[in-house]
Write a protein that holds these residues in place. Structure first.
Motif, PDB file in Angstrom:
ATOM      1  N   VAL A  83    -103.746  29.823 -39.210  1.00 33.45           N
ATOM      2  CA  VAL A  83    -102.556  30.317 -38.526  1.00 33.45           C
ATOM      3  C   VAL A  83    -101.334  29.885 -39.330  1.00 33.45           C
ATOM      4  O   VAL A  83    -101.445  29.103 -40.274  1.00 33.45           O
ATOM      5  CB  VAL A  83    -102.444  29.780 -37.070  1.00 33.45           C
ATOM      6  N   ASP A  84    -100.194  30.384 -38.946  1.00 32.48           N
ATOM      7  CA  ASP A  84     -98.922  29.986 -39.554  1.00 32.48           C
ATOM      8  C   ASP A  84     -97.913  29.877 -38.418  1.00 32.48           C
ATOM      9  O   ASP A  84     -97.274  30.857 -38.053  1.00 32.48           O
ATOM     10  CB  ASP A  84     -98.488  31.026 -40.589  1.00 32.48           C
ATOM     11  N   LEU A  85     -97.827  28.674 -37.839  1.00 29.02           N
ATOM     12  CA  LEU A  85     -96.998  28.472 -36.653  1.00 29.02           C
ATOM     13  C   LEU A  85     -95.961  27.379 -36.887  1.00 29.02           C
ATOM     14  O   LEU A  85     -96.316  26.246 -37.217  1.00 29.02           O
ATOM     15  CB  LEU A  85     -97.871  28.051 -35.465  1.00 29.02           C
ATOM     16  N   PRO A  86     -94.671  27.700 -36.710  1.00 29.48           N
ATOM     17  CA  PRO A  86     -93.666  26.632 -36.774  1.00 29.48           C
ATOM     18  C   PRO A  86     -93.847  25.700 -35.587  1.00 29.48           C
ATOM     19  O   PRO A  86     -94.209  26.138 -34.486  1.00 29.48           O
ATOM     20  CB  PRO A  86     -92.343  27.382 -36.708  1.00 29.48           C
ATOM     21  N   ALA A  87     -93.605  24.417 -35.811  1.00 24.04           N
ATOM     22  CA  ALA A  87     -93.808  23.427 -34.752  1.00 24.04           C
ATOM     23  C   ALA A  87     -92.837  22.273 -34.946  1.00 24.04           C
ATOM     24  O   ALA A  87     -92.225  22.117 -36.006  1.00 24.04           O
ATOM     25  CB  ALA A  87     -95.248  22.909 -34.788  1.00 24.04           C
ATOM     26  N   THR A  88     -92.735  21.464 -33.914  1.00 23.75           N
ATOM     27  CA  THR A  88     -91.997  20.210 -33.978  1.00 23.75           C
ATOM     28  C   THR A  88     -92.921  19.114 -33.474  1.00 23.75           C
ATOM     29  O   THR A  88     -93.603  19.284 -32.462  1.00 23.75           O
ATOM     30  CB  THR A  88     -90.729  20.264 -33.101  1.00 23.75           C
ATOM     31  N   LEU A  89     -92.970  18.003 -34.221  1.00 25.43           N
ATOM     32  CA  LEU A  89     -93.750  16.846 -33.809  1.00 25.43           C
ATOM     33  C   LEU A  89     -92.794  15.840 -33.184  1.00 25.43           C
ATOM     34  O   LEU A  89     -91.748  15.523 -33.762  1.00 25.43           O
ATOM     35  CB  LEU A  89     -94.449  16.219 -35.013  1.00 25.43           C
ATOM     36  N   ARG A  90     -93.157  15.355 -32.010  1.00 26.71           N
ATOM     37  CA  ARG A  90     -92.309  14.392 -31.299  1.00 26.71           C
ATOM     38  C   ARG A  90     -93.127  13.144 -30.990  1.00 26.71           C
ATOM     39  O   ARG A  90     -94.040  13.195 -30.185  1.00 26.71           O
ATOM     40  CB  ARG A  90     -91.766  15.000 -30.023  1.00 26.71           C
ATOM     41  N   GLY A  91     -92.791  12.064 -31.673  1.00 26.29           N
ATOM     42  CA  GLY A  91     -93.463  10.791 -31.451  1.00 26.29           C
ATOM     43  C   GLY A  91     -92.591   9.862 -30.634  1.00 26.29           C
ATOM     44  O   GLY A  91     -91.365  10.031 -30.549  1.00 26.29           O
ATOM     45  N   TYR A  92     -93.203   8.861 -30.049  1.00 26.75           N
ATOM     46  CA  TYR A  92     -92.488   7.874 -29.248  1.00 26.75           C
ATOM     47  C   TYR A  92     -91.498   7.115 -30.122  1.00 26.75           C
ATOM     48  O   TYR A  92     -91.876   6.561 -31.157  1.00 26.75           O
ATOM     49  CB  TYR A  92     -93.500   6.911 -28.613  1.00 26.75           C
ATOM     50  N   ARG A  93     -90.245   7.144 -29.723  1.00 27.59           N
ATOM     51  CA  ARG A  93     -89.163   6.456 -30.438  1.00 27.59           C
ATOM     52  C   ARG A  93     -89.039   6.891 -31.893  1.00 27.59           C
ATOM     53  O   ARG A  93     -88.727   6.087 -32.773  1.00 27.59           O
ATOM     54  CB  ARG A  93     -89.321   4.942 -30.350  1.00 27.59           C
ATOM     55  N   GLN A  94     -89.350   8.146 -32.160  1.00 25.12           N
ATOM     56  CA  GLN A  94     -89.218   8.691 -33.510  1.00 25.12           C
ATOM     57  C   GLN A  94     -88.391   9.965 -33.439  1.00 25.12           C
ATOM     58  O   GLN A  94     -88.408  10.675 -32.431  1.00 25.12           O
ATOM     59  CB  GLN A  94     -90.592   9.021 -34.099  1.00 25.12           C
ATOM     60  N   SER A  95     -87.700  10.253 -34.509  1.00 25.73           N
ATOM     61  CA  SER A  95     -86.953  11.504 -34.588  1.00 25.73           C
ATOM     62  C   SER A  95     -87.930  12.665 -34.663  1.00 25.73           C
ATOM     63  O   SER A  95     -88.997  12.545 -35.275  1.00 25.73           O
ATOM     64  CB  SER A  95     -86.063  11.517 -35.838  1.00 25.73           C
ATOM     65  N   PRO A  96     -87.580  13.811 -34.060  1.00 24.38           N
ATOM     66  CA  PRO A  96     -88.440  14.994 -34.177  1.00 24.38           C
ATOM     67  C   PRO A  96     -88.626  15.390 -35.640  1.00 24.38           C
ATOM     68  O   PRO A  96     -87.723  15.224 -36.459  1.00 24.38           O
ATOM     69  CB  PRO A  96     -87.675  16.076 -33.409  1.00 24.38           C
TER      70      PRO A  96
END
Length: 104
Positions: free
Chosen positions: A18-31
């Protein structure tokens, strides 16, 4: 630094490109901006410059129109493999495949 999974290879389910834009969001981390490169009912391969996200981290995989809680199984420079906290249903997997096809 590269980390690989230890023990059982969990990639038993069929994987789909696939080719999907995403955002990763970790605890106390910048996206972190990312792209999902392949997906299965059990996990995904993600391309991202995310040196602060480590093996074992629980993060949120945000695809704008849906979100999944995942655990990072492994990391390499520029990529990470994640495991979904619950297997995707066929409808969810097909939706991701359809969205990924539209962008490729």
């Amino acid at each position: 630094m590269e980390t690989k999974p230890v023990g059982l290879d969990r990639r038993e389910a069929e994987r789909f490109a696939v080719d999907l834009p995403a955002t990763l969001r970790g605890y106390r981390q910048s996206p972190v901006d990312a792209r999902v490169d392949d997906v299965s009912t059990g996990g995904a391969l993600i391309a991202a410059d995310a040196p602060d996200i480590l093996r074992g981290d629980e993060i949120l995989l945000d695809l704008d129109w849906c979100e999944f809680v995942v655990t990072v199984a492994w990391t390499t420079e520029g990529h990470l493999g994640v495991i979904f906290h619950r297997p995707l249903h066929a409808v969810e997997l097909n939706g991701l495949r359809e969205q990924g096809r539209r962008r490729s």
